[in-house]
Write a protein that holds these residues in place. Structure first.
Motif, PDB file in Angstrom:
ATOM      1  N   ILE A  33      16.447  20.524  16.363  1.00 25.84           N
ATOM      2  CA  ILE A  33      16.594  19.507  15.314  1.00 25.84           C
ATOM      3  C   ILE A  33      18.041  19.446  14.835  1.00 25.84           C
ATOM      4  O   ILE A  33      18.652  18.377  14.800  1.00 25.84           O
ATOM      5  CB  ILE A  33      15.637  19.809  14.142  1.00 25.84           C
ATOM      6  N   TYR A  34      18.602  20.588  14.471  1.00 20.25           N
ATOM      7  CA  TYR A  34      19.926  20.613  13.847  1.00 20.25           C
ATOM      8  C   TYR A  34      21.083  20.395  14.827  1.00 20.25           C
ATOM      9  O   TYR A  34      22.215  20.230  14.396  1.00 20.25           O
ATOM     10  CB  TYR A  34      20.127  21.906  13.052  1.00 20.25           C
ATOM     11  N   VAL A  85       8.397  20.310  14.000  1.00 25.46           N
ATOM     12  CA  VAL A  85       8.834  19.019  14.539  1.00 25.46           C
ATOM     13  C   VAL A  85       9.814  18.334  13.582  1.00 25.46           C
ATOM     14  O   VAL A  85      10.376  17.288  13.904  1.00 25.46           O
ATOM     15  CB  VAL A  85       7.648  18.084  14.848  1.00 25.46           C
ATOM     16  N   GLY A  86      10.008  18.934  12.414  1.00 24.69           N
ATOM     17  CA  GLY A  86      10.933  18.368  11.443  1.00 24.69           C
ATOM     18  C   GLY A  86      11.115  19.299  10.266  1.00 24.69           C
ATOM     19  O   GLY A  86      10.515  20.381  10.207  1.00 24.69           O
ATOM     20  N   VAL A  87      11.962  18.862   9.344  1.00 25.43           N
ATOM     21  CA  VAL A  87      12.262  19.653   8.157  1.00 25.43           C
ATOM     22  C   VAL A  87      12.127  18.758   6.928  1.00 25.43           C
ATOM     23  O   VAL A  87      12.677  17.650   6.890  1.00 25.43           O
ATOM     24  CB  VAL A  87      13.686  20.241   8.224  1.00 25.43           C
ATOM     25  N   ALA A  88      11.377  19.233   5.944  1.00 25.65           N
ATOM     26  CA  ALA A  88      11.261  18.557   4.650  1.00 25.65           C
ATOM     27  C   ALA A  88      12.186  19.286   3.679  1.00 25.65           C
ATOM     28  O   ALA A  88      12.211  20.514   3.646  1.00 25.65           O
ATOM     29  CB  ALA A  88       9.820  18.611   4.153  1.00 25.65           C
ATOM     30  N   GLU A  89      12.942  18.507   2.914  1.00 27.58           N
ATOM     31  CA  GLU A  89      13.911  19.078   1.981  1.00 27.58           C
ATOM     32  C   GLU A  89      13.540  18.676   0.558  1.00 27.58           C
ATOM     33  O   GLU A  89      13.199  17.521   0.306  1.00 27.58           O
ATOM     34  CB  GLU A  89      15.312  18.564   2.309  1.00 27.58           C
ATOM     35  N   ILE A  90      13.617  19.641  -0.345  1.00 28.01           N
ATOM     36  CA  ILE A  90      13.265  19.429  -1.739  1.00 28.01           C
ATOM     37  C   ILE A  90      14.386  20.036  -2.571  1.00 28.01           C
ATOM     38  O   ILE A  90      14.711  21.211  -2.396  1.00 28.01           O
ATOM     39  CB  ILE A  90      11.912  20.112  -2.052  1.00 28.01           C
ATOM     40  N   PHE A  91      14.980  19.234  -3.481  1.00 27.30           N
ATOM     41  CA  PHE A  91      16.141  19.733  -4.226  1.00 27.30           C
ATOM     42  C   PHE A  91      16.328  18.953  -5.515  1.00 27.30           C
ATOM     43  O   PHE A  91      15.571  18.026  -5.814  1.00 27.30           O
ATOM     44  CB  PHE A  91      17.406  19.684  -3.354  1.00 27.30           C
ATOM     45  N   ASP A  92      17.327  19.357  -6.282  1.00 29.30           N
ATOM     46  CA  ASP A  92      17.682  18.700  -7.553  1.00 29.30           C
ATOM     47  C   ASP A  92      16.494  18.586  -8.501  1.00 29.30           C
ATOM     48  O   ASP A  92      16.270  17.548  -9.122  1.00 29.30           O
ATOM     49  CB  ASP A  92      18.304  17.309  -7.312  1.00 29.30           C
ATOM     50  N   TYR A  93      15.755  19.686  -8.649  1.00 28.80           N
ATOM     51  CA  TYR A  93      14.664  19.703  -9.617  1.00 28.80           C
ATOM     52  C   TYR A  93      15.248  19.679 -11.025  1.00 28.80           C
ATOM     53  O   TYR A  93      16.154  20.441 -11.341  1.00 28.80           O
ATOM     54  CB  TYR A  93      13.794  20.952  -9.427  1.00 28.80           C
ATOM     55  N   SER A  94      14.748  18.796 -11.851  1.00 29.89           N
ATOM     56  CA  SER A  94      15.137  18.738 -13.256  1.00 29.89           C
ATOM     57  C   SER A  94      13.902  18.968 -14.114  1.00 29.89           C
ATOM     58  O   SER A  94      12.987  18.129 -14.133  1.00 29.89           O
ATOM     59  CB  SER A  94      15.758  17.382 -13.600  1.00 29.89           C
ATOM     60  N   ASN A 107      12.485  15.564  14.366  1.00 26.57           N
ATOM     61  CA  ASN A 107      12.936  15.585  15.759  1.00 26.57           C
ATOM     62  C   ASN A 107      12.633  14.206  16.362  1.00 26.57           C
ATOM     63  O   ASN A 107      11.522  13.694  16.228  1.00 26.57           O
ATOM     64  CB  ASN A 107      12.184  16.687  16.516  1.00 26.57           C
ATOM     65  N   ASP A 108      13.628  13.603  17.015  1.00 28.50           N
ATOM     66  CA  ASP A 108      13.450  12.218  17.505  1.00 28.50           C
ATOM     67  C   ASP A 108      12.354  12.092  18.569  1.00 28.50           C
ATOM     68  O   ASP A 108      11.860  11.003  18.812  1.00 28.50           O
ATOM     69  CB  ASP A 108      14.770  11.613  17.987  1.00 28.50           C
ATOM     70  N   ARG A 109      11.946  13.191  19.163  1.00 26.12           N
ATOM     71  CA  ARG A 109      10.819  13.132  20.108  1.00 26.12           C
ATOM     72  C   ARG A 109       9.510  12.765  19.393  1.00 26.12           C
ATOM     73  O   ARG A 109       8.525  12.402  20.026  1.00 26.12           O
ATOM     74  CB  ARG A 109      10.647  14.467  20.834  1.00 26.12           C
ATOM     75  N   GLY A 114       4.294   8.147  12.837  1.00 24.03           N
ATOM     76  CA  GLY A 114       3.786   8.218  11.464  1.00 24.03           C
ATOM     77  C   GLY A 114       3.944   9.577  10.805  1.00 24.03           C
ATOM     78  O   GLY A 114       3.453   9.784   9.686  1.00 24.03           O
ATOM     79  N   ILE A 115       4.621  10.507  11.456  1.00 24.49           N
ATOM     80  CA  ILE A 115       4.732  11.863  10.921  1.00 24.49           C
ATOM     81  C   ILE A 115       5.597  11.899   9.657  1.00 24.49           C
ATOM     82  O   ILE A 115       5.262  12.574   8.681  1.00 24.49           O
ATOM     83  CB  ILE A 115       5.266  12.834  11.993  1.00 24.49           C
ATOM     84  N   ALA A 116       6.708  11.166   9.649  1.00 27.22           N
ATOM     85  CA  ALA A 116       7.563  11.147   8.456  1.00 27.22           C
ATOM     86  C   ALA A 116       6.809  10.536   7.275  1.00 27.22           C
ATOM     87  O   ALA A 116       6.879  11.041   6.149  1.00 27.22           O
ATOM     88  CB  ALA A 116       8.856  10.382   8.736  1.00 27.22           C
ATOM     89  N   THR A 117       6.075   9.474   7.526  1.00 31.55           N
ATOM     90  CA  THR A 117       5.286   8.839   6.464  1.00 31.55           C
ATOM     91  C   THR A 117       4.248   9.815   5.917  1.00 31.55           C
ATOM     92  O   THR A 117       4.075   9.937   4.698  1.00 31.55           O
ATOM     93  CB  THR A 117       4.609   7.553   7.008  1.00 31.55           C
ATOM     94  N   LYS A 118       3.572  10.548   6.809  1.00 33.90           N
ATOM     95  CA  LYS A 118       2.571  11.539   6.375  1.00 33.90           C
ATOM     96  C   LYS A 118       3.237  12.700   5.635  1.00 33.90           C
ATOM     97  O   LYS A 118       2.654  13.260   4.698  1.00 33.90           O
ATOM     98  CB  LYS A 118       1.790  12.055   7.585  1.00 33.90           C
ATOM     99  N   THR A 119       4.452  13.045   6.044  1.00 37.83           N
ATOM    100  CA  THR A 119       5.191  14.125   5.377  1.00 37.83           C
ATOM    101  C   THR A 119       5.512  13.743   3.937  1.00 37.83           C
ATOM    102  O   THR A 119       5.296  14.528   3.007  1.00 37.83           O
ATOM    103  CB  THR A 119       6.493  14.440   6.148  1.00 37.83           C
ATOM    104  N   VAL A 120       6.019  12.533   3.738  1.00 37.87           N
ATOM    105  CA  VAL A 120       6.343  12.071   2.383  1.00 37.87           C
ATOM    106  C   VAL A 120       5.072  11.998   1.541  1.00 37.87           C
ATOM    107  O   VAL A 120       5.048  12.417   0.381  1.00 37.87           O
ATOM    108  CB  VAL A 120       7.092  10.724   2.419  1.00 37.87           C
TER     109      VAL A 120
END
Length: 188
Positions: A33-34, A85-94, A107-109, A114-120
């Motif tokens: 991925i990176y 298959v990917g990385v979810a990032e969580i930051f700037d908690y207030s 990962n572009d493969r 629909g994986i990104a949509t399901k991730t969100v």
């Protein structure tokens, strides 16, 4: 009443995906991925060409969580729980505003499935229902249409463009579109 998202490391299980802690055995998937230029075209994070650098990142993920700075979760298909298959990032908690910022990289493969949509969706369900967050936001470069579509499919509202308001490594000063979703947006 909301909980602090750093009280317990998230492990989020949804219908087809799981968001889980990234561990040393994920190195090959994470490096894939990176080190993929396609995934960093619209990103403030720099490409990583060295596997040792990515290996160090895994330890930093734990450190950053313990410092209450950010959370990185591996995105896995439930059919292959040991393959990220990917990385979810969580930051700037207030705490004061009761909001958090999210990001995701797949990962572009695995694009177009629909994986990104399901991730969100999994992240928003977790933060609204389990943690009690009121506002979730995401920043997207105007050119990143696919990511905007992911957010729109999850009912995020386009608040506007922050013109030349951020410096992103490798990108310089950039325009970003701010999207948000409020807990009240999801209530029936």
């Amino acid at each position: 009443m909301s909980k602090n998202p750093y009280e317990q490391f998230p492990h989020i299980v949804a219908d087809e995906i799981t968001l889980r802690k990234i561990v040393v055995s994920d190195l090959d998937s994470l490096f894939e991925i990176y080190s993929n230029e396609k995934l960093f075209q619209y990103s403030p994070v720099m490409l990583k060409k060295n596997k040792d650098t990515v290996a160090n990142m895994i330890g930093h993920f734990e450190r950053d969580f313990n410092k209450r700075k950010e959370i990185f979760l591996g995105i896995c298909l439930n059919s292959e729980p040991n393959n990220i298959v990917g990385v979810a990032e969580i930051f700037d908690y207030s705490h004061d505003v009761n909001m958090i910022t999210i990001g995701y990289r797949l990962n572009d493969r695995f694009w177009g499935k629909g994986i990104a949509t399901k991730t969100v969706k999994a992240m928003t369900d977790y933060f609204f229902n389990d943690i009690g967050i009121n506002r979730i936001q995401a920043f997207v470069m105007p050119e990143n249409i696919k990511s905007q579509n992911v957010l729109q499919r999850n009912s995020f509202v386009k608040e506007g463009i922050i013109r030349q308001g951020f410096v992103w490594k490798g990108q310089g000063v950039v325009d970003l579109i701010l999207y948000s979703l409020l807990k009240s947006d999801t209530s029936e």
